[in-house]
Design a protein around this motif. Structure first.
Motif, PDB file in Angstrom:
ATOM      1  N   GLN A   3      -6.809 -11.922   2.614  1.00  0.00           N
ATOM      2  CA  GLN A   3      -6.439 -12.986   3.536  1.00  0.00           C
ATOM      3  C   GLN A   3      -5.271 -12.594   4.439  1.00  0.00           C
ATOM      4  OE1 GLN A   3      -5.677 -16.277   0.927  1.00  0.00           O
ATOM      5  NE2 GLN A   3      -7.689 -17.179   1.307  1.00  0.00           N
ATOM      6  N   LEU A   4      -4.260 -11.959   3.857  1.00  0.00           N
ATOM      7  CA  LEU A   4      -3.018 -11.742   4.589  1.00  0.00           C
ATOM      8  C   LEU A   4      -2.828 -10.332   5.133  1.00  0.00           C
ATOM      9  CD1 LEU A   4      -0.609 -13.693   2.206  1.00  0.00           C
ATOM     10  CD2 LEU A   4      -1.682 -14.505   4.327  1.00  0.00           C
ATOM     11  N   TYR A   5      -3.569  -9.358   4.615  1.00  0.00           N
ATOM     12  CA  TYR A   5      -3.304  -7.962   4.981  1.00  0.00           C
ATOM     13  C   TYR A   5      -4.557  -7.227   5.433  1.00  0.00           C
ATOM     14  CZ  TYR A   5       0.999  -9.244   2.753  1.00  0.00           C
ATOM     15  OH  TYR A   5       2.160  -9.890   2.437  1.00  0.00           O
ATOM     16  N   ARG A   6      -5.412  -7.939   6.163  1.00  0.00           N
ATOM     17  CA  ARG A   6      -6.641  -7.316   6.654  1.00  0.00           C
ATOM     18  C   ARG A   6      -6.367  -6.182   7.636  1.00  0.00           C
ATOM     19  NH1 ARG A   6      -9.752 -12.918   7.319  1.00  0.00           N
ATOM     20  NH2 ARG A   6      -7.731 -13.341   8.169  1.00  0.00           N
ATOM     21  N   LYS A   7      -5.385  -6.379   8.498  1.00  0.00           N
ATOM     22  CA  LYS A   7      -5.050  -5.347   9.486  1.00  0.00           C
ATOM     23  C   LYS A   7      -4.599  -4.062   8.781  1.00  0.00           C
ATOM     24  CE  LYS A   7      -1.621  -4.300  12.995  1.00  0.00           C
ATOM     25  NZ  LYS A   7      -0.372  -4.724  13.608  1.00  0.00           N
ATOM     26  N   GLU A   8      -3.723  -4.201   7.808  1.00  0.00           N
ATOM     27  CA  GLU A   8      -3.242  -3.034   7.053  1.00  0.00           C
ATOM     28  C   GLU A   8      -4.387  -2.378   6.291  1.00  0.00           C
ATOM     29  OE1 GLU A   8       0.243  -5.606   7.891  1.00  0.00           O
ATOM     30  OE2 GLU A   8      -1.786  -5.988   7.169  1.00  0.00           O
ATOM     31  N   LEU A   9      -5.255  -3.202   5.740  1.00  0.00           N
ATOM     32  CA  LEU A   9      -6.403  -2.684   4.997  1.00  0.00           C
ATOM     33  C   LEU A   9      -7.348  -1.912   5.919  1.00  0.00           C
ATOM     34  CD1 LEU A   9      -7.666  -2.763   2.143  1.00  0.00           C
ATOM     35  CD2 LEU A   9      -8.879  -4.811   2.852  1.00  0.00           C
ATOM     36  N   LEU A  10      -7.652  -2.476   7.062  1.00  0.00           N
ATOM     37  CA  LEU A  10      -8.568  -1.842   8.006  1.00  0.00           C
ATOM     38  C   LEU A  10      -7.976  -0.550   8.572  1.00  0.00           C
ATOM     39  CD1 LEU A  10     -11.199  -2.025   9.740  1.00  0.00           C
ATOM     40  CD2 LEU A  10      -9.787  -3.183  11.455  1.00  0.00           C
ATOM     41  N   PHE A  11      -6.786  -0.654   9.160  1.00  0.00           N
ATOM     42  CA  PHE A  11      -6.202   0.518   9.800  1.00  0.00           C
ATOM     43  C   PHE A  11      -5.734   1.555   8.786  1.00  0.00           C
ATOM     44  CE2 PHE A  11      -5.565  -2.572  13.364  1.00  0.00           C
ATOM     45  CZ  PHE A  11      -6.524  -1.998  14.179  1.00  0.00           C
ATOM     46  N   LEU A 124       0.071   4.891   2.255  1.00  0.00           N
ATOM     47  CA  LEU A 124      -0.808   3.743   2.004  1.00  0.00           C
ATOM     48  C   LEU A 124      -0.112   2.674   1.175  1.00  0.00           C
ATOM     49  CD1 LEU A 124      -4.242   5.509   1.359  1.00  0.00           C
ATOM     50  CD2 LEU A 124      -3.462   4.349   3.447  1.00  0.00           C
ATOM     51  N   SER A 125       0.677   3.081   0.211  1.00  0.00           N
ATOM     52  CA  SER A 125       1.365   2.077  -0.606  1.00  0.00           C
ATOM     53  C   SER A 125       2.437   1.342   0.198  1.00  0.00           C
ATOM     54  CB  SER A 125       1.971   2.710  -1.858  1.00  0.00           C
ATOM     55  OG  SER A 125       3.029   3.580  -1.522  1.00  0.00           O
ATOM     56  N   GLN A 131       3.612  -7.358  -4.218  1.00  0.00           N
ATOM     57  CA  GLN A 131       2.641  -8.189  -4.957  1.00  0.00           C
ATOM     58  C   GLN A 131       1.196  -7.745  -4.785  1.00  0.00           C
ATOM     59  OE1 GLN A 131       4.640  -9.321  -2.513  1.00  0.00           O
ATOM     60  NE2 GLN A 131       3.675 -10.903  -1.259  1.00  0.00           N
ATOM     61  N   VAL A 132       0.894  -6.978  -3.734  1.00  0.00           N
ATOM     62  CA  VAL A 132      -0.478  -6.475  -3.542  1.00  0.00           C
ATOM     63  C   VAL A 132      -0.486  -4.959  -3.307  1.00  0.00           C
ATOM     64  CG1 VAL A 132      -1.456  -8.650  -2.696  1.00  0.00           C
ATOM     65  CG2 VAL A 132      -0.448  -7.027  -1.074  1.00  0.00           C
ATOM     66  N   ARG A 133       0.605  -4.304  -3.616  1.00  0.00           N
ATOM     67  CA  ARG A 133       0.729  -2.877  -3.291  1.00  0.00           C
ATOM     68  C   ARG A 133      -0.333  -2.017  -3.973  1.00  0.00           C
ATOM     69  NH1 ARG A 133       6.462  -1.153  -2.882  1.00  0.00           N
ATOM     70  NH2 ARG A 133       6.056  -2.021  -0.847  1.00  0.00           N
ATOM     71  N   TYR A 134      -0.524  -2.159  -5.258  1.00  0.00           N
ATOM     72  CA  TYR A 134      -1.481  -1.303  -5.964  1.00  0.00           C
ATOM     73  C   TYR A 134      -2.917  -1.576  -5.538  1.00  0.00           C
ATOM     74  CZ  TYR A 134       2.217   0.481  -8.934  1.00  0.00           C
ATOM     75  OH  TYR A 134       3.334   1.105  -9.380  1.00  0.00           O
ATOM     76  N   SER A 135      -3.263  -2.845  -5.437  1.00  0.00           N
ATOM     77  CA  SER A 135      -4.640  -3.145  -5.013  1.00  0.00           C
ATOM     78  C   SER A 135      -4.854  -2.744  -3.557  1.00  0.00           C
ATOM     79  CB  SER A 135      -4.970  -4.625  -5.233  1.00  0.00           C
ATOM     80  OG  SER A 135      -4.034  -5.451  -4.586  1.00  0.00           O
ATOM     81  N   GLY A 136      -3.852  -2.929  -2.703  1.00  0.00           N
ATOM     82  CA  GLY A 136      -3.982  -2.541  -1.293  1.00  0.00           C
ATOM     83  C   GLY A 136      -4.106  -1.044  -1.115  1.00  0.00           C
ATOM     84  N   ALA A 137      -3.220  -0.291  -1.765  1.00  0.00           N
ATOM     85  CA  ALA A 137      -3.274   1.171  -1.644  1.00  0.00           C
ATOM     86  C   ALA A 137      -4.562   1.718  -2.247  1.00  0.00           C
ATOM     87  CB  ALA A 137      -2.058   1.803  -2.320  1.00  0.00           C
ATOM     88  N   SER A 138      -4.965   1.171  -3.381  1.00  0.00           N
ATOM     89  CA  SER A 138      -6.182   1.638  -4.037  1.00  0.00           C
ATOM     90  C   SER A 138      -7.418   1.336  -3.200  1.00  0.00           C
ATOM     91  CB  SER A 138      -6.309   0.976  -5.410  1.00  0.00           C
ATOM     92  OG  SER A 138      -7.504   1.363  -6.031  1.00  0.00           O
ATOM     93  N   LEU A 139      -7.482   0.143  -2.659  1.00  0.00           N
ATOM     94  CA  LEU A 139      -8.647  -0.237  -1.870  1.00  0.00           C
ATOM     95  C   LEU A 139      -8.734   0.586  -0.580  1.00  0.00           C
ATOM     96  CD1 LEU A 139     -11.064  -2.101  -1.988  1.00  0.00           C
ATOM     97  CD2 LEU A 139      -9.705  -3.869  -0.874  1.00  0.00           C
ATOM     98  N   THR A 140      -7.610   0.780   0.122  1.00  0.00           N
ATOM     99  CA  THR A 140      -7.657   1.585   1.346  1.00  0.00           C
ATOM    100  C   THR A 140      -8.061   3.019   1.041  1.00  0.00           C
ATOM    101  OG1 THR A 140      -5.269   1.979   1.209  1.00  0.00           O
ATOM    102  CG2 THR A 140      -5.993   0.234   2.690  1.00  0.00           C
TER     103      THR A 140
END
Length: 193
Positions: A3-11, A124-125, A131-140
């Motif tokens: 919801q909140l970090y789609r831009k970071e996830l995509l790029f 990436l991290s 609060q979403v660092r591990y899931s965000g870095a892992s998913l990207t």
């Protein structure tokens, strides 16, 4: 995260794509190309790749040290530019059929892969809050692996077979430009680089 970090996830995903494209072109694709098209024996092709892996391993800590001095994002920008240029020389090295030039090409490609791999995990991290660092870095990282690696050898074989080996290099250059554009789209102000 979604919801909140789609831009970071995509790029972040597309910033990391080149790392996987260059790796799978230098390993899976090159093993096929060296044995089927350049007619190196399996032993010769594997020895060239094993030697080139030393450059990958050696340049990971080198790039990490450089990234600590100039910043992870800047290091990835420079590496992406270098990979984009490297892609333009695919046909020069591979059309030669010369063992020394092909080995040099593999070593250079793997060194460039090391240059992206060293700072990538930290970069990436840093895109995500704690609060979403591990899931965000892992998913990207894993999405970049899927988009960059899963189809790269098949696309490269198709391009080389139906067009020319130089188109494989253009494919790599295109991936590097995609990563470069994504790195520019990630705001320097909102994250620590």
């Amino acid at each position: 995260l979604l919801q909140l970090y789609r831009k970071e996830l995509l790029f972040g995903t597309f910033a990391a794509v080149t790392t996987f494209v260059v790796f799978y072109l230098m390993t899976v694709f090159m093993l096929n190309w060296n044995t089927k098209e350049l007619h190196f024996s399996n032993k010769e092709a594997l020895l060239m790749q094993l030697f080139s892996v030393l450059f990958f391993a050696g340049f990971i800590p080198v790039s990490a040290l450089i990234a600590d001095k100039i910043g992870r994002r800047k290091m990835l920008l420079y590496a992406s530019i270098a990979i984009a240029i490297f892609g333009l020389f695919f046909s020069f090295f591979l059309n030669s059929g010369n063992t020394t030039l092909v080995t040099f090409f593999l070593c250079l490609g793997m060194a460039l892969m090391g240059f992206t791999y060293g700072p990538l995990g930290t970069f990436l991290s840093e895109l995500f809050p704690t609060q979403v660092r591990y899931s965000g870095a892992s998913l990207t990282f894993n999405l970049a692996g899927i988009f960059g690696a899963a189809f790269a050898p098949m696309i490269a074989i198709w391009l080389a077979t139906d067009y020319d080996i130089s188109y494989v290099g253009y494919y790599l250059t295109g991936a590097a430009l995609l990563s470069l554009g994504s790195l520019f789209m990630i705001s320097r102000k909102s994250h620590q680089f």
